[in-house]
Write a protein that holds these residues in place. Sequence first.
Motif, short mmCIF file in Angstrom:
data_model
loop_
_atom_site.label_atom_id
_atom_site.label_comp_id
_atom_site.label_asym_id
_atom_site.label_seq_id
_atom_site.Cartn_x
_atom_site.Cartn_y
_atom_site.Cartn_z
N GLY A 81 0.80 -1.24 0.00
CA GLY A 81 0.00 0.00 0.00
C GLY A 81 0.83 1.28 0.00
N ASP A 82 2.13 1.18 0.24
CA ASP A 82 2.99 2.40 0.20
C ASP A 82 3.01 2.95 -1.22
N ARG A 83 3.10 4.29 -1.30
CA ARG A 83 3.20 4.91 -2.65
C ARG A 83 4.66 5.01 -3.06
N VAL A 84 4.94 4.53 -4.25
CA VAL A 84 6.31 4.58 -4.79
C VAL A 84 6.27 5.26 -6.16
N LEU A 85 7.16 6.21 -6.33
CA LEU A 85 7.28 6.87 -7.64
C LEU A 85 8.48 6.23 -8.35
N SER A 86 8.23 5.66 -9.53
CA SER A 86 9.33 5.00 -10.25
C SER A 86 9.71 5.80 -11.49
N LEU A 87 10.96 6.24 -11.54
CA LEU A 87 11.45 7.00 -12.70
C LEU A 87 11.99 5.99 -13.70
N ILE A 88 11.38 5.96 -14.88
CA ILE A 88 11.67 4.86 -15.82
C ILE A 88 12.23 5.38 -17.14
N CYS A 89 13.48 5.02 -17.41
CA CYS A 89 14.11 5.39 -18.69
C CYS A 89 14.36 4.15 -19.54
N GLY A 90 13.93 2.99 -19.06
CA GLY A 90 14.17 1.76 -19.81
C GLY A 90 13.87 0.53 -18.97
N VAL A 91 14.43 -0.58 -19.40
CA VAL A 91 14.13 -1.89 -18.80
C VAL A 91 14.41 -1.92 -17.29
N PHE A 92 15.53 -1.33 -16.88
CA PHE A 92 15.89 -1.46 -15.46
C PHE A 92 15.09 -0.50 -14.57
N GLY A 93 14.66 0.61 -15.12
CA GLY A 93 13.74 1.49 -14.38
C GLY A 93 12.42 0.78 -14.15
N GLU A 94 11.97 0.08 -15.18
CA GLU A 94 10.71 -0.68 -15.08
C GLU A 94 10.85 -1.83 -14.06
N VAL A 107 2.38 1.81 -7.23
CA VAL A 107 3.48 2.41 -8.00
C VAL A 107 2.95 3.40 -9.03
N GLU A 108 3.54 4.60 -9.02
CA GLU A 108 3.27 5.53 -10.12
C GLU A 108 4.51 5.55 -11.01
N ARG A 109 4.29 5.22 -12.27
CA ARG A 109 5.42 5.20 -13.21
C ARG A 109 5.56 6.55 -13.89
N VAL A 110 6.77 7.10 -13.90
CA VAL A 110 7.04 8.31 -14.69
C VAL A 110 7.99 7.85 -15.79
N VAL A 111 7.45 7.73 -17.00
CA VAL A 111 8.20 7.07 -18.07
C VAL A 111 8.77 8.10 -19.04
N PHE A 112 10.03 7.95 -19.35
CA PHE A 112 10.69 8.84 -20.32
C PHE A 112 10.98 8.04 -21.59
N GLU A 113 11.03 8.74 -22.70
CA GLU A 113 11.29 8.10 -24.00
C GLU A 113 12.62 7.35 -23.96
N PRO A 114 12.69 6.19 -24.61
CA PRO A 114 13.98 5.48 -24.65
C PRO A 114 15.08 6.38 -25.23
N GLY A 115 16.20 6.43 -24.56
CA GLY A 115 17.30 7.27 -25.02
C GLY A 115 17.31 8.64 -24.34
N GLN A 116 16.24 8.92 -23.59
CA GLN A 116 16.19 10.20 -22.86
C GLN A 116 16.47 9.95 -21.38
N ALA A 117 16.98 11.00 -20.72
CA ALA A 117 17.21 10.93 -19.27
C ALA A 117 15.96 11.42 -18.54
#
Length: 382
Positions: A81-94, A107-117
Amino acid sequence: MATMEPREFLAIPGPTPVPDAVLAAIARHPIGHRTPEFSKALKEVTEGLQWLAETKNDVFVMTASGTAAMEACICNTINRGDRVLSLICGVFGERWAKLAEAYGAEVERVVFEPGQAVDLAILQQKLKADAQKSIKAVTITHNETSTGVINDLQAIAKMVREHGALSIVDAVTSFGVTRLPIDEWQIDILATGSQKALMLPPGLSFIFFGPKAWDAYKDCKSPRFYLDVGKCKKSLAQDTTPFTPNVSFVEGLKVSLEMIKAEGRDAVFARHIKLRDSLRHGLKELGLQLFVEDACASPSITAILPPAGLSVGEIRKGLKSRYRILVADGQEELKGKIFRIGHMGYVFERDVHMTLACLQSVLVDLGFKPTPGAPAQAALAR
Ligand SMILES: Cc1ncc(COP(=O)(O)O)c(C=O)c1O
């Protein structure tokens, strides 16, 4: 049967080449793990890892791969039930997001385009919007191995600290590559592994655990046994580990840390920057398109697009069969779209030039005509 072939060169993003001195150390007959000799070695590597990360925080050596250390970060701090913000730039962020979900986190995913920081403005917005301070932790991939992007960890950690959430960092392909001062940047939890810049085979992983992480540990009810850092801390107070560790790799790590000390921490980091820059320069000279722009280009992994008309598979096959050089394919959605060259750990300028020359020869054989001056970053045909 002995055959006359050159040694395979691992230009993949891990496992990486292992120095002869480390190989010799791990090949020795194992020592007992409940002995003063092992306690001395464990103490030495613990102090060495703390030195490399410029920290006084606890660090635990686990006999497991990097993902286990990541799991230990979650199961020792995150409740259902804890809220986690996941910064995702690719496979390992996911991977962080999936791990946290496996323990019941929201989990809230914040996803960036592949190749972007990670876009710092977006992160700032997300954290600012959380006026209730309900985000318990932010997961961060310092260096995204699947794309070859390095994130501005110092700035991210500062924002997370100002918000008050725990920072949980995957430094598997940045630890020992670039400066990572855990105390100065106030990183709460950090996981890394043995098979990258620490120049060992896969098999050990490490978790750094700071004071705020211990506060979260006290309130954490998630199931855990082998990965319980409380057990590790209790044992480490006696210079030992809770379970039978890979004693040979601890001996090997002693040697690799000695090598890093002998070269000098800053010199090691500078070498990685130089390797990245030489490789990127050489690739651009060949006319190849790089997947990541200079500003966030990883010092440990470089991703390249295959030239038009050539496949990643035939390039990798050519390098392996003709030169015994291994480079990596893209992962998941990037499979077949990029190839990746690892340049971390026991890698030198000579290796970069050799890889470039062999790559050029394979490409030319496949019909490619070098066209110097390709753009630094290429858009993928999606
Ligand atoms: C950034 C990153 N995180 C995590 C992992 C997972 O480590 P392991 O395969 O040792 O479990 C890897 C492995 O390549 C990685 O590159």
